[in-house]
Write an enzyme that holds these catalytic residues in place. Structure first.
Site, PDB file in Angstrom:
ATOM      1  N   LYS A 177     -11.830 -12.505  -6.996  1.00  0.00           N
ATOM      2  CA  LYS A 177     -11.808 -13.176  -5.696  1.00  0.00           C
ATOM      3  C   LYS A 177     -13.222 -13.297  -5.135  1.00  0.00           C
ATOM      4  CE  LYS A 177      -9.557 -12.936  -1.152  1.00  0.00           C
ATOM      5  NZ  LYS A 177      -8.702 -12.119  -0.252  1.00  0.00           N
ATOM      6  N   GLU A 217      -0.302 -10.575  -5.431  1.00  0.00           N
ATOM      7  CA  GLU A 217      -1.627  -9.965  -5.307  1.00  0.00           C
ATOM      8  C   GLU A 217      -1.563  -8.443  -5.449  1.00  0.00           C
ATOM      9  OE1 GLU A 217      -5.259  -9.831  -1.990  1.00  0.00           O
ATOM     10  OE2 GLU A 217      -3.237 -10.424  -1.389  1.00  0.00           O
ATOM     11  N   CYS A 232      -4.982 -14.735  -1.984  1.00  0.00           N
ATOM     12  CA  CYS A 232      -4.745 -14.508  -0.563  1.00  0.00           C
ATOM     13  C   CYS A 232      -5.288 -15.682   0.258  1.00  0.00           C
ATOM     14  CB  CYS A 232      -5.354 -13.171  -0.141  1.00  0.00           C
ATOM     15  SG  CYS A 232      -4.927 -12.663   1.540  1.00  0.00           S
TER      16      CYS A 232
END
Length: 546
Positions: A373, A309, A426
């Protein structure tokens, strides 16, 4: 026989002592029971402690019920027991969040007590509501344990749903690293497994308290049979593919795919110092091209390279030099999937640019696909009630760019050479309900940065939840973590390859093929609803049955 009578008498005395507790003593025991229950979670993985914690919780509710107080006062006392249990559980299970306040810099240190104690105090309101709900239908019969399970199950569902949700360390996650037992989530899902475990492990209390002898032994026996049945189901499911250990001769693989995960292990304080981008990129290239064996050729052997990430101290798509360097580094048959920050102009003078936590795909032609995201971390990536909290001096942890904007919606990521990929950045991996509607038939790709939490329980809990997603949906999972734990799991949650926490290295692995589907994937949500309805109906029917 005499020794057995003495043991029984002593046990009865201890049960009576719990039933007589009130006030702060009852609250203190609830806190201790909750803290003990947290030992069932990764990385301790001692799930039998549930057989102590949940029976204590039943007895504490019995003590509230037995006082014969007016309903509102009784509900208050039940909620207080639930709050104490939840506070102990979340402090013991989430203490590692304090590490993020250290890694975030001096300006966040003063907030550490809010993270370590304040967040558990707030999260404990959910089991408080769950025990108050259970108290509404409570009775002295043996099926009352099912009401406890239903109440806590409803509370856990609310915790995973309200205020963007935080289903971390649900009770069902205790089986994550016990592969035989974890296979049941392919049928009912992790959300439903939680209340099932509450019912199973609360059952021993029936041997010493509540209802007729036959009914107590019947339900206790059924709980034991259910636990054995869960284990047998896992054994039957895994036996054709080699059991709990991977047998590559019996494991179907995606032909022609060679995965390499690069784990750079950059400490969070170094990341926040914004190191020189060119030097960092050169370090990634050197590590990614590492030869793993006498006959290995580094990146030339790899079809898909995965970086974790947001590894760059710059916006990748606005850095032509970096993109060109990546293009030159990649071999003709290699595709890079990497976390990155994406920027987009807004036309708003007050905030001219908005940023996205993204996953981007590159080959020798440049960036070919991407995903933004959707489910951001509150306080970490965005600030709830931003206007008010900023006036109070609060900031999100990603403070250099003023936080992230959520993506427009969940969608598949087109990665050349791979079947339909589901991207998970995540902690998006901890929300099974949000993944349920995904139609991808290939792997999950989960990129993350757990360096915020150092060498604590956090990274171990995070990777365990990722493993459960693979089992639930019958799809392999590729996980690239900056500091670890990077891994590839097959559709049964078995480890194909893994890098430990806190090292810089690369991991090479084949890609297992997905299963045709699981019951949980086809009927997502129905497993949880069915379990909850059964628990509530059977629990309440026990009032008359008794």
């Amino acid at each position: 026989m005499a020794s057995g009578n003495v043991l029984s008498s002593r046990l009865r005395e201890r049960v009576d002592a719990v039933l007589l507790l009130a006030g702060w003593r009852r609250l203190a025991l609830a806190v201790l029971a909750g803290a003990l229950a947290a030992a069932a979670l990764p990385p301790v993985d001692a799930f039998p402690v549930y057989a102590l914690s949940f029976p204590v919780l039943v007895l504490l509710l019995d003590s509230v019920y037995g006082e014969g107080r007016r309903l509102l006062l009784s509900l208050r006392d039940a909620a207080l027991v639930g709050w104490g249990f939840g506070f102990g559980y979340f402090v013991a299970g989430l203490w590692w969040l304090g590490a993020a306040f250290i890694a975030g810099g001096d300006q966040f240190l003063w907030l550490m007590p809010l993270g370590v104690l304040g967040l558990p105090a707030v999260l404990a309101l959910f089991p408080a509501a769950g025990l108050a709900l259970a108290r509404l239908g409570w009775h002295a019969g043996p099926t009352r344990i099912l009401l406890l399970a239903a109440g806590l199950g409803a509370a856990e569902w609310l915790r995973g749903t309200l205020f963007t949700g935080f289903p971390w360390n649900g009770f069902g996650q205790a089986f994550a690293n016990h592969l035989l037992l974890a296979q049941i989530v392919s049928v009912i899902g992790t959300e439903a497994l939680g209340p099932v475990l509450v019912a199973i492990f609360a059952a021993p209390v029936l041997l010493v308290s509540g209802g007729g002898l036959a009914a107590r032994f019947l339900l206790s026996g059924l709980a034991a049979v259910a636990l054995v049945g869960i284990a047998l189901f896992g054994a039957v499911r895994l036996d054709p593919v080699g059991g709990t250990r991977v047998d590559f001769e019996r494991l179907p693989l995606v032909s022609g795919v060679k995965i390499r995960i690069m784990q750079p292990n950059i400490p969070q304080d170094a990341r926040l110092a914004l190191p020189d981008g060119d030097a960092l990129l050169a370090r990634f290239f050197t590590l990614s091209d590492r030869a793993k064996g006498a006959h290995a050729a580094g990146i030339a052997d790899v079809t898909h390279l995965i970086w974790p990430e947001s590894p760059f101290p710059f916006v990748l798509e606005r850095n032509p030099r970096a993109i060109e360097a990546i293009r030159r580094f990649l071999s003709a048959g290699t595709v890079l999937v990497t976390g990155a920050v994406r920027a987009e102009a807004t036309g708003d003078d007050s905030r001219p640019i908005r940023f996205f936590n993204a996953l981007q795909v590159l080959d020798r032609t440049g960036i070919v696909a991407g995903y933004d995201k959707v489910h951001l971390v509150p306080f970490g990536e965005f600030l709830p009630a931003e206007g008010l909290l900023r006036r109070l001096g609060l900031r999100e942890f990603v403070r250099e760019i003023g936080g992230f904007t959520p993506g427009a919606g969940r969608r598949a990521l087109a990665v050349p050479g791979l079947p339909g990929v589901t991207p998970l950045i995540c902690y998006e991996v901890i929300f099974p309900a949000e993944i349920a509607g995904d139609t991808g038939d290939g792997p999950f790709i989960n990129v993350t940065n757990d360096a915020w939490f150092g060498y604590t329980f956090g990274p171990f809990q995070h990777v365990a939840q990722a493993r459960l997603r693979a089992i639930e949906f019958g799809r392999p999972l590729i996980r690239a973590a900056n500091s670890g734990i990077s891994a590839v799991f097959d559709p049964y949650g078995r480890t194909i390859a893994q890098l430990p926490l806190g090292i810089a290295d690369v991991l090479d692995a084949p890609l297992p093929a997905s299963l045709s589907g699981t019951v949980q994937r086809r009927l997502s949500g129905f497993g949880f609803a069915t379990v909850m309805i059964l628990l509530a109906v059977l629990g309440l029917s026990g009032r008359k049955w008794r």
